[in-house]
Design a protein around this motif. Structure first.
Motif, PDB file in Angstrom:
ATOM      1  N   ARG A   1       0.812  -1.188   0.140  1.00  0.00           N
ATOM      2  CA  ARG A   1       0.018   0.050  -0.109  1.00  0.00           C
ATOM      3  C   ARG A   1       0.809   1.057  -0.069  1.00  0.00           C
ATOM      4  N   GLU A   2       2.115   1.389   0.688  1.00  0.00           N
ATOM      5  CA  GLU A   2       2.778   2.443   0.694  1.00  0.00           C
ATOM      6  C   GLU A   2       3.466   2.659  -0.480  1.00  0.00           C
ATOM      7  N   ALA A   3       4.273   1.622  -1.248  1.00  0.00           N
ATOM      8  CA  ALA A   3       4.457   1.642  -2.712  1.00  0.00           C
ATOM      9  C   ALA A   3       3.318   2.108  -3.572  1.00  0.00           C
ATOM     10  N   VAL A   4       2.148   1.708  -3.635  1.00  0.00           N
ATOM     11  CA  VAL A   4       1.152   1.957  -4.516  1.00  0.00           C
ATOM     12  C   VAL A   4       0.980   3.757  -4.459  1.00  0.00           C
ATOM     13  N   ALA A   5       1.081   3.965  -3.166  1.00  0.00           N
ATOM     14  CA  ALA A   5       0.726   5.587  -2.872  1.00  0.00           C
ATOM     15  C   ALA A   5       1.786   6.522  -3.486  1.00  0.00           C
ATOM     16  N   ARG A   6       2.934   6.063  -3.303  1.00  0.00           N
ATOM     17  CA  ARG A   6       3.984   6.685  -3.615  1.00  0.00           C
ATOM     18  C   ARG A   6       3.968   6.784  -5.304  1.00  0.00           C
ATOM     19  N   ILE A   7       3.913   5.482  -5.983  1.00  0.00           N
ATOM     20  CA  ILE A   7       3.954   5.341  -7.392  1.00  0.00           C
ATOM     21  C   ILE A   7       2.625   6.187  -8.057  1.00  0.00           C
ATOM     22  N   THR A   8       1.465   6.095  -7.346  1.00  0.00           N
ATOM     23  CA  THR A   8       0.422   6.845  -8.021  1.00  0.00           C
ATOM     24  C   THR A   8       0.782   8.316  -8.060  1.00  0.00           C
ATOM     25  N   GLU A   9       1.341   9.004  -7.183  1.00  0.00           N
ATOM     26  CA  GLU A   9       1.762  10.354  -7.053  1.00  0.00           C
ATOM     27  C   GLU A   9       2.819  10.638  -8.025  1.00  0.00           C
ATOM     28  N   LEU A  10       3.738   9.762  -8.060  1.00  0.00           N
ATOM     29  CA  LEU A  10       4.838   9.772  -9.185  1.00  0.00           C
ATOM     30  C   LEU A  10       4.455   9.731 -10.757  1.00  0.00           C
ATOM     31  N   LEU A  11       3.451   8.997 -10.849  1.00  0.00           N
ATOM     32  CA  LEU A  11       2.992   8.732 -12.313  1.00  0.00           C
ATOM     33  C   LEU A  11       1.982   9.955 -12.671  1.00  0.00           C
ATOM     34  N   GLU A  12       1.385  10.569 -11.694  1.00  0.00           N
ATOM     35  CA  GLU A  12       0.488  11.675 -11.807  1.00  0.00           C
ATOM     36  C   GLU A  12       1.365  12.897 -12.656  1.00  0.00           C
ATOM     37  N   GLN A  13       2.569  12.945 -11.930  1.00  0.00           N
ATOM     38  CA  GLN A  13       3.624  13.738 -12.477  1.00  0.00           C
ATOM     39  C   GLN A  13       4.256  13.505 -13.691  1.00  0.00           C
ATOM     40  N   LEU A  14       4.361  12.108 -13.950  1.00  0.00           N
ATOM     41  CA  LEU A  14       5.366  11.877 -15.213  1.00  0.00           C
ATOM     42  C   LEU A  14       4.351  11.555 -16.465  1.00  0.00           C
ATOM     43  N   HIS A  15       3.103  11.332 -16.223  1.00  0.00           N
ATOM     44  CA  HIS A  15       2.163  10.838 -17.384  1.00  0.00           C
ATOM     45  C   HIS A  15       2.778   9.884 -18.402  1.00  0.00           C
ATOM     46  N   GLU A  16       3.678   8.874 -17.831  1.00  0.00           N
ATOM     47  CA  GLU A  16       3.946   7.856 -18.514  1.00  0.00           C
ATOM     48  C   GLU A  16       3.080   6.512 -18.784  1.00  0.00           C
ATOM     49  N   ASP A  17       2.632   6.334 -20.020  1.00  0.00           N
ATOM     50  CA  ASP A  17       1.753   5.419 -20.458  1.00  0.00           C
ATOM     51  C   ASP A  17       2.355   3.759 -19.955  1.00  0.00           C
ATOM     52  N   LYS A  18       3.555   3.788 -20.406  1.00  0.00           N
ATOM     53  CA  LYS A  18       4.256   2.214 -19.900  1.00  0.00           C
ATOM     54  C   LYS A  18       4.348   1.975 -18.420  1.00  0.00           C
ATOM     55  N   LEU A  19       4.645   3.070 -17.560  1.00  0.00           N
ATOM     56  CA  LEU A  19       4.802   2.754 -16.363  1.00  0.00           C
ATOM     57  C   LEU A  19       3.415   2.579 -15.615  1.00  0.00           C
ATOM     58  N   GLU A  20       2.592   3.402 -16.261  1.00  0.00           N
ATOM     59  CA  GLU A  20       1.169   3.335 -15.675  1.00  0.00           C
ATOM     60  C   GLU A  20       0.317   1.818 -15.949  1.00  0.00           C
ATOM     61  N   ALA A  21       0.841   1.338 -17.080  1.00  0.00           N
ATOM     62  CA  ALA A  21       0.427   0.011 -17.498  1.00  0.00           C
ATOM     63  C   ALA A  21       1.113  -1.114 -16.511  1.00  0.00           C
ATOM     64  N   GLU A  22       2.273  -0.980 -16.165  1.00  0.00           N
ATOM     65  CA  GLU A  22       3.012  -1.679 -15.449  1.00  0.00           C
ATOM     66  C   GLU A  22       2.487  -1.667 -14.039  1.00  0.00           C
TER      67      GLU A  22
END
Length: 436
Positions: A202-223
């Motif tokens: 859950r901690e990792a998901v929260a951090r990833i969500t915040e990072l991907l909102e900044q990056l707008h990387e479709d490949k990372l979002e899919a992963e």
């Protein structure tokens, strides 16, 4: 009668097999310090896991969302209920604990460490810089302060490997009585470790969500989506196994494991590229920020692809740890006569790869944090205030990478808290290092 207002706490000594230890106490009551000494002595003298189980009053405020709930008919809840009920019948020190309560099981470091050092770690405190989150405590912040512990006498044990109604007994040596309750210890440890890994997820998901909102990387979002989508299958498989059922193909665990292993493979490849990039840097010389950012995109910023890759690796590791626990429980249930050995062996074998990956990532972060950023290249002899500030911020963020590296102290006893309601249902909270 137990008067909780006087902080009198009953405590059992649980063994996973029939073991012989010398008489450890002739006292009717003991302090928290004496109980800690008892655990140390039992761990040193016993060849099989010997745990202690304390019964505390249920705190008024509990964050149950952090734990894994199990209903009253689950084997773990039945094992605990049987132990508590039989104790209440045969021991005045346990007469008032047949209802709701908070049960705290402590497994000695000698045996907990065999489960793989990466499974249960101290977690950083969100309230105190450099602090640690200890075991689940009451609203005042501590659970054992000032308590007097009363050993519970010989009782019918909480069941053996076959289920709540299976055979069990008491191992007695000298004046020491140990309840043989292998399934209770095994399942509490399994669910506690699984809950701990899910907390990390859950901690990792929260951090990833915040990072991907900044990056707008479709490949990372899919992963990220594919990994986070594994949770449902793992949760269902956990429930089935803890009910001593058989995992079927319909649960989708095979596809979840494939997705997790694919993510771990990607993390392995990224780790190899990071190491290679660091090896190419000149030894002992300042490194140009642009050169570093090319190999580690976003390393000089708050977000960035590099940090997203780190969090995706953390997520994959947390999910794999939950799968490892499932596989270990499955092994243990298939071979009831070799219960705890199968459990620890399966966990330790599978954990080795994760340990190696985490050590490799930690090495990369430490090497990066030790680098000295070079001054910007240019023809001008004087740099602007903005350029200097950017360089200083980049240097600070790079040096901060060392703070993300986990540190390993001495092996710690592992504590698992179990909240039991009046209807017999339980919530098992994340396994954490026990307070010394």
């Amino acid at each position: 009668m137990i008067d909780y207002r006087k902080n009198t706490i009953p405590v059992w000594t649980l063994a996973t097999r029939d073991v012989r230890v010398p008489a450890f106490t002739g006292e009717k009551r003991m302090t928290a310090g004496r109980l800690a000494e008892l655990r140390t002595v039992l761990a040193a003298l016993a060849d099989e896991p010997v745990a202690t189980l304390e019964a505390h009053p249920l705190p008024e405020r509990l964050d149950r969302a952090r734990g894994i709930p199990l209903d009253a008919v689950s084997p773990l809840a039945q094992h605990l209920s049987q132990l508590v009920t039989e104790s209440a019948r045969s021991s005045s020190s346990a007469a008032t604990i047949a209802g709701e309560g908070l049960y705290r099981m402590v497994v000695p470091a000698k045996f907990a460490d065999a489960l793989g050092r990466g499974l249960v770690r101290s977690m950083n405190s969100g309230e105190v810089a450099g602090g640690l989150r200890g075991p689940l405590v009451d609203a005042t912040g501590r659970i054992v302060a000032g308590a007097t512990f009363v050993p519970v006498g010989t009782v019918a044990a909480a069941g053996a490997a076959g289920g709540a109604g299976a055979t069990a007994g008491v191992a007695v040596a000298g004046s020491a009585a140990l309840t043989v309750a292998a399934p209770l210890v095994l399942m509490a440890l399994a669910v506690g470790v699984s809950a701990h890994a899910d907390t990390k997820r859950r901690e990792a998901v929260a951090r990833i969500t915040e990072l991907l909102e900044q990056l707008h990387e479709d490949k990372l979002e899919a992963e990220h989506s594919e990994l986070d989508g594994c949770r449902d299958a793992i949760d269902k498989a956990t429930a089935v196994l803890l009910d001593q059922g058989v995992i079927g193909a319909s649960l989708g665990l095979d596809s979840a494991v494939h997705a997790i292993n694919s993510a771990l493979g990607a993390a392995d490849r990224r780790l190899a590229r990071w190491r290679s990039a660091l090896d190419r840097l000149p030894d002992g010389e300042p490194v140009d920020i642009a050169t570093l950012a090319k190999a580690f995109p976003g390393v000089d910023d708050d977000g960035g692809e590099f940090r997203a890759h780190l969090e995706l690796a953390s997520l994959a590791i947390a999910l794999k740890q939950r799968v490892n626990v499932l596989q270990a429980v499955e092994h243990a249930q298939k071979d009831p006569d070799n219960l705890f050995e199968n459990f620890t062996r399966a966990l330790k074998r599978d954990q080795q790869r994760l340990d190696d990956m985490q050590s490799g990532i930690a090495g990369v972060l430490l090497r990066l944090s030790a680098l000295e950023p070079a001054r910007p290249q240019g023809l001008r002899p004087v740099f602007t205030t903005g350029e200097v500030e950017r360089l200083m911020r980049a240097a600070h963020r790079i040096h901060q990478l060392a703070e993300a590296v986990p540190t390993y102290g001495r092996a710690s006893d592992v504590a698992i808290e179990i909240a039991r309601d009046k209807d017999g249902s339980v919530v098992v909270f994340p396994a954490l290092p026990a307070e010394s």
